[in-house]
Design an enzyme around this catalytic site. Structure first.
Site, short mmCIF file in Angstrom:
data_model
loop_
_atom_site.label_atom_id
_atom_site.label_comp_id
_atom_site.label_asym_id
_atom_site.label_seq_id
_atom_site.Cartn_x
_atom_site.Cartn_y
_atom_site.Cartn_z
N GLU A 119 -3.43 7.55 -4.10
CA GLU A 119 -3.21 6.24 -3.48
C GLU A 119 -2.96 5.17 -4.54
O GLU A 119 -3.63 5.15 -5.57
CB GLU A 119 -4.47 5.90 -2.68
CG GLU A 119 -4.44 4.59 -1.96
CD GLU A 119 -5.80 4.29 -1.32
OE1 GLU A 119 -6.02 4.71 -0.18
OE2 GLU A 119 -6.63 3.62 -1.97
N TYR A 140 0.86 -1.17 0.00
CA TYR A 140 0.00 0.00 0.00
C TYR A 140 0.90 1.23 0.00
O TYR A 140 1.84 1.32 0.79
CB TYR A 140 -0.90 0.05 1.25
CG TYR A 140 -1.70 1.34 1.30
CD1 TYR A 140 -2.98 1.40 0.78
CD2 TYR A 140 -1.13 2.50 1.82
CE1 TYR A 140 -3.69 2.59 0.77
CE2 TYR A 140 -1.83 3.71 1.81
CZ TYR A 140 -3.10 3.74 1.29
OH TYR A 140 -3.79 4.92 1.28
#
Ligand code: GDP
Ligand code: MN
Length: 379
Positions: free
Chosen positions: A189, A101
């Site tokens: 993101e 992530y």
């Protein structure tokens, strides 16, 4: 404004962040053709603005173009988390070694950007934060200094990225930061950012949110707006220059000025009531805009009482009153209205509404009390 995955990936390309080869399809046939072009296993990805599409059946791995067409026909037109799927991203399947992530967002507390990373990528970060918060690394970035290479390197060591990939990871971090800042984003993101079995980086999923207040600086991005993903009330509100956010309560609020709108919501809660929305008609609103705002509030079946709080400055009370009068004539709503009208052209405004059976109040305090009482009676 939230961008679709494929739109976020277009931006990644502009900023030299590697993504899988692929294209957008809106019919099963197209999906089949793209799969044929890619000549190998592909992933079909529903372009809907929700997280966790994988678990909800919006991501499918297929082996051939026939299978791609077949699967595409099942996803297209269906719903993922209640949102109709109109387009699929068809991408070459990637062999994953590790999922990471990586994201940048606003840290409200420090007023800085925060870089967030985790070796537990692929799943939603909120889930990781809940179950194993120790697996998340946060590094603050001073906006005046910008992202420094050592910060990205610290991040790489903290989540145990193999040493030979540090340099390329720093490059991706730098590029994403550049995109994040340049586009006035509130979130950029990559989840997952993967290390492929060939030991290369690849952004498999992307999510960018642009600050609505900065959209005027990004005309090219406004065109990417996907109206089908927004509620009809929000579209209508924007068309008339009204800021509207729906909430869960039953007291509809029509207010001029964002600060006054927030104060109105606060005092409603303070008096034991629940606001149904935030609504700011803005400065110097015309009667048309007021009418549009009121129609939006009245369209919400949860609304049981309406509180109108106008503090006239540039906004003229008579103009507001005309808008209200028009909607009262047109819709004849049965729910009670409480109105506080003070300031510029107050007298004229009150005159216009004198014949309507609205409850009036002189102070915000009194208006909120009356609205809450009426909302409780009707609940
Ligand atoms: P999300 O569920 O909406 O976040 O959709 P993602 O695009 O992040 O995909 C979810 C998961 O599907 C990823 O974490 C991967 O595990 C898997 N996935 C996506 N693309 C590929 C691919 O090209 N190859 C493989 N093997 N898995 C993939
Ligand atoms: Mn994802």
């Amino acid at each position: 404004m939230r961008l679709h995955e494929y739109q976020s990936k277009e931006i990644f390309v502009d900023y030299r962040i590697p993504i899988p080869r692929g294209r957008l399809a809106s019919t099963p046939e197209e999906a089949g053709l793209i799969a044929e072009e890619l000549n190998g296993p592909v992933v079909l990805k529903a372009q809907v603005l929700v997280g966790g599409r994988g678990k909800a059946g919006g991501i499918r791995l297929v082996k051939s173009s026939d299978e791609a067409e077949d699967e595409a026909s099942k996803i297209l037109g269906n719903r993922i988390k209640d949102i109709p799927v109109r387009r699929l991203l068809v991408e070459e399947a990637v062999n994953i070694q590790q999922e990471i992530y990586f994201g940048l967002t606003v840290d409200r507390e420090s007023g800085e950007t925060v870089m967030i990373a985790s070796a537990a990528g692929g799943v939603e970060i909120e889930e990781v934060a809940r179950v194993s918060p120790e697996k998340i690394v946060r590094i603050n970035i001073n906006p005046l200094i910008g992202l420094r290479d050592y910060q990205a390197r610290n991040c790489a060591t903290d989540i145990e990225i193999p040493r030979e990939l540090w340099r390329s990871f720093i490059g991706i971090a730098r590029n994403l930061y550049q995109a994040y800042i340049t586009l006035d984003s509130t979130l950029a993101e990559i989840n997952p950012l993967v290390i492929t079995t060939e030991n290369r980086w690849m952004a498999l999923d992307g999510k960018i949110i642009i600050d609505d207040n900065a959209l005027f600086r990004h005309i090219d991005i406004i065109d990417k707006r996907d109206i089908s993903a927004e509620s009809p009330e929000e579209i209508e509100a924007r068309k008339f220059g009204v800021s509207y956010i729906k909430l869960d309560g039953n007291i509809g609020c029509l207010v001029n000025g964002a600060g006054l709108a927030m104060a109105t919501m606060d005092i409603i809660r303070h008096k034991g009531g629940q606001p149904a929305n935030f609504l700011d008609i803005g400065g110097g609103a015309s009667s048309e805009r007021v009418a549009a705002a009121l129609r939006i509030i009245l369209a919400d079946p949860q609304v049981k009482t309406i509180l109108i709080n106008i503090f006239g400055g540039i906004t003229r009370c008579d103009e507001v009153a005309l808008g209200i009068q028009q909607v009262l004539k047109e819709i004849k709503p049965e729910i009670p209205f409480v109105i506080r009208l003070v300031g510029t052209n107050e007298k004229e405004g009150k005159q216009i509404l004198a014949d309507s059976s609205l409850t009036t109040a002189d102070s915000l305090q009194e208006a909120a009390e009356k609205a809450v009482k009426l909302s409780l009676e009707s609940a």
